[in-house]
Design a protein around this motif. Sequence first.
Motif, PDB file in Angstrom:
ATOM      1  N   GLY A 254      35.792  33.939  34.259  1.00  0.00           N
ATOM      2  CA  GLY A 254      34.726  34.798  33.777  1.00  0.00           C
ATOM      3  C   GLY A 254      33.753  34.130  32.838  1.00  0.00           C
ATOM      4  O   GLY A 254      33.053  34.807  32.075  1.00  0.00           O
ATOM      5  N   ARG A 255      33.664  32.793  32.893  1.00  0.00           N
ATOM      6  CA  ARG A 255      32.782  32.057  32.011  1.00  0.00           C
ATOM      7  C   ARG A 255      31.738  31.300  32.823  1.00  0.00           C
ATOM      8  O   ARG A 255      31.954  31.003  34.002  1.00  0.00           O
ATOM      9  CB  ARG A 255      33.588  31.051  31.164  1.00  0.00           C
ATOM     10  CG  ARG A 255      34.633  31.693  30.278  1.00  0.00           C
ATOM     11  CD  ARG A 255      35.531  30.646  29.634  1.00  0.00           C
ATOM     12  NE  ARG A 255      34.809  29.696  28.805  1.00  0.00           N
ATOM     13  CZ  ARG A 255      35.367  28.654  28.196  1.00  0.00           C
ATOM     14  NH1 ARG A 255      36.676  28.425  28.338  1.00  0.00           N
ATOM     15  NH2 ARG A 255      34.658  27.840  27.445  1.00  0.00           N
ATOM     16  N   PRO A 256      30.596  30.921  32.223  1.00  0.00           N
ATOM     17  CA  PRO A 256      29.639  30.070  32.922  1.00  0.00           C
ATOM     18  C   PRO A 256      30.253  28.709  33.244  1.00  0.00           C
ATOM     19  O   PRO A 256      31.113  28.209  32.511  1.00  0.00           O
ATOM     20  CB  PRO A 256      28.490  29.923  31.913  1.00  0.00           C
ATOM     21  CG  PRO A 256      28.629  31.091  30.987  1.00  0.00           C
ATOM     22  CD  PRO A 256      30.099  31.366  30.897  1.00  0.00           C
ATOM     23  N   ALA A 257      29.819  28.095  34.332  1.00  0.00           N
ATOM     24  CA  ALA A 257      30.406  26.826  34.776  1.00  0.00           C
ATOM     25  C   ALA A 257      30.154  25.685  33.798  1.00  0.00           C
ATOM     26  O   ALA A 257      30.874  24.683  33.811  1.00  0.00           O
ATOM     27  CB  ALA A 257      29.854  26.459  36.154  1.00  0.00           C
ATOM     28  N   ASP A 258      29.129  25.812  32.953  1.00  0.00           N
ATOM     29  CA  ASP A 258      28.804  24.743  31.994  1.00  0.00           C
ATOM     30  C   ASP A 258      29.191  25.126  30.575  1.00  0.00           C
ATOM     31  O   ASP A 258      28.602  24.641  29.604  1.00  0.00           O
ATOM     32  CB  ASP A 258      27.319  24.398  32.065  1.00  0.00           C
ATOM     33  CG  ASP A 258      26.434  25.587  31.682  1.00  0.00           C
ATOM     34  OD1 ASP A 258      26.964  26.717  31.565  1.00  0.00           O
ATOM     35  OD2 ASP A 258      25.215  25.388  31.516  1.00  0.00           O
ATOM     36  N   ASP A 259      30.215  25.963  30.434  1.00  0.00           N
ATOM     37  CA  ASP A 259      30.585  26.521  29.140  1.00  0.00           C
ATOM     38  C   ASP A 259      31.583  25.655  28.376  1.00  0.00           C
ATOM     39  O   ASP A 259      32.186  26.111  27.410  1.00  0.00           O
ATOM     40  CB  ASP A 259      31.198  27.915  29.359  1.00  0.00           C
ATOM     41  CG  ASP A 259      31.145  28.778  28.112  1.00  0.00           C
ATOM     42  OD1 ASP A 259      30.168  28.654  27.340  1.00  0.00           O
ATOM     43  OD2 ASP A 259      32.073  29.583  27.910  1.00  0.00           O
TER      44      ASP A 259
END
Length: 451
Positions: A254-259
């Motif tokens: 559930g997080r952005p891929a660049d997080d």
Amino acid sequence: MTSENQQRGRRLHFNLFFPFAPDYVWSQQSRTDIYYDFDALTALVRSAERGLFSAVFYGESLRLREHLGMLNTDAITGRPDALVLFAHLAARTEHIGLVATLNTTYFEPYDLARRIGTIDVLSGGRAGWNIVTTDSAWTGANFRKGGYLPHTDRYTHAAEHVDIVQALWDAWPDSAPITPLDAFEWADTYYRITAQPEWPRSPQGQPVFFQAGESDQGRDFAARYAEGIFSRYLEFGAALDFADDLGRRLVAAGRPADDLRIFPATSIVLGDTDADARDRHEWFRDQVWTDRRTRAVIEKVWGRDLSDLDLDGPLPDAPPTIVKQSRSHGVMNSRDRPQAIAQQWRELSQERGFTVRTLVRHLAPSAGFVGTPAGVADRLAEYVRAGAIDGLNLTPTAFPDGLDEIVDRLIPELQDRDVYPSEYAGITLRENLGLSTNVARREIRDRTLAV
């Protein structure tokens, strides 16, 4: 893969990394205790800050490693307590982050949360926590916890530990005055505690989470909690694959891929020409790979003293005396398969014509980037623009002055290529890494269970 044009806004981050092995040129120092000298450590960290390094990352060794039943004299493994050292450094630096490795297996959640939370407030929001876990009974004996945690449970235990620490930090509201707060209660699989938070928030809200797990469990743990991860992948294709894999796991969580920021560990050797850099790199390897250290690599697999072994000759004729390498003396070198590894080394030596010395040199990790400042800057720019890495955990090649060439010669080249900052982005580690609010604070999760 994201195109290079889309990635041109990316910035490379350097961390100063202190490893366990003797990766510095020890022979240039007359005092071995200089590696425990706070003034010398401060000088090196200030050089890193002059070069706009994002953080100093301090690994942990909770017990001195051994070799053949005796203290291992080939590596400095004992070291000052990281948080005590960081309290010292916080008063002597202004911008650089302070990332401590703290073990979820042996440190109690409340004590850890209080100590690192204190450093975060004391430093003005520059603290980070490298979350590690282990099931080593040998290390645990120092904490009266030898062998209490099964290997299969270490990440489940770590997750609960981190959730408690997070809940303790979240128990203090952002705008709360410094007055006593209600007690916090937790009861679950491993812990049952009642605690009262004692520390306010720092300017970055809470310390930045780092992690270094390599297994599927470790990567999933990173996707759930981490904001930075330490990687062993330096080859360009492997680094891209690792970044892509983490990106998929982040999205699934559930997080952005660049997080999450990726930091492989490496060193850099510079020269006026490529040939000069290669010569300097070979000289450096000759200095750190002493006869004693080279022989110890073979002894760890063979399981016995090999002081009469000719390092410029072949491997021992006799097979290893151990079937399974002990985990009780620290990090293993043969993945617990001495017989199989010895056979692989024999076949490799016969195929390549290796002596013991050249075999060990071949097996030993090498500097990741060797060349002129412009050439190394070009390679690093390619990595960061492609999204293969976000930074490097850099080991200096000397102590305490091993960063001066990188700061004075390489960083200006990186800045010319627009892949390295020209100033610190803010006052906190989170700001300087380009991170948003901690992942745990972006979602509502009730971690407080009824007792």
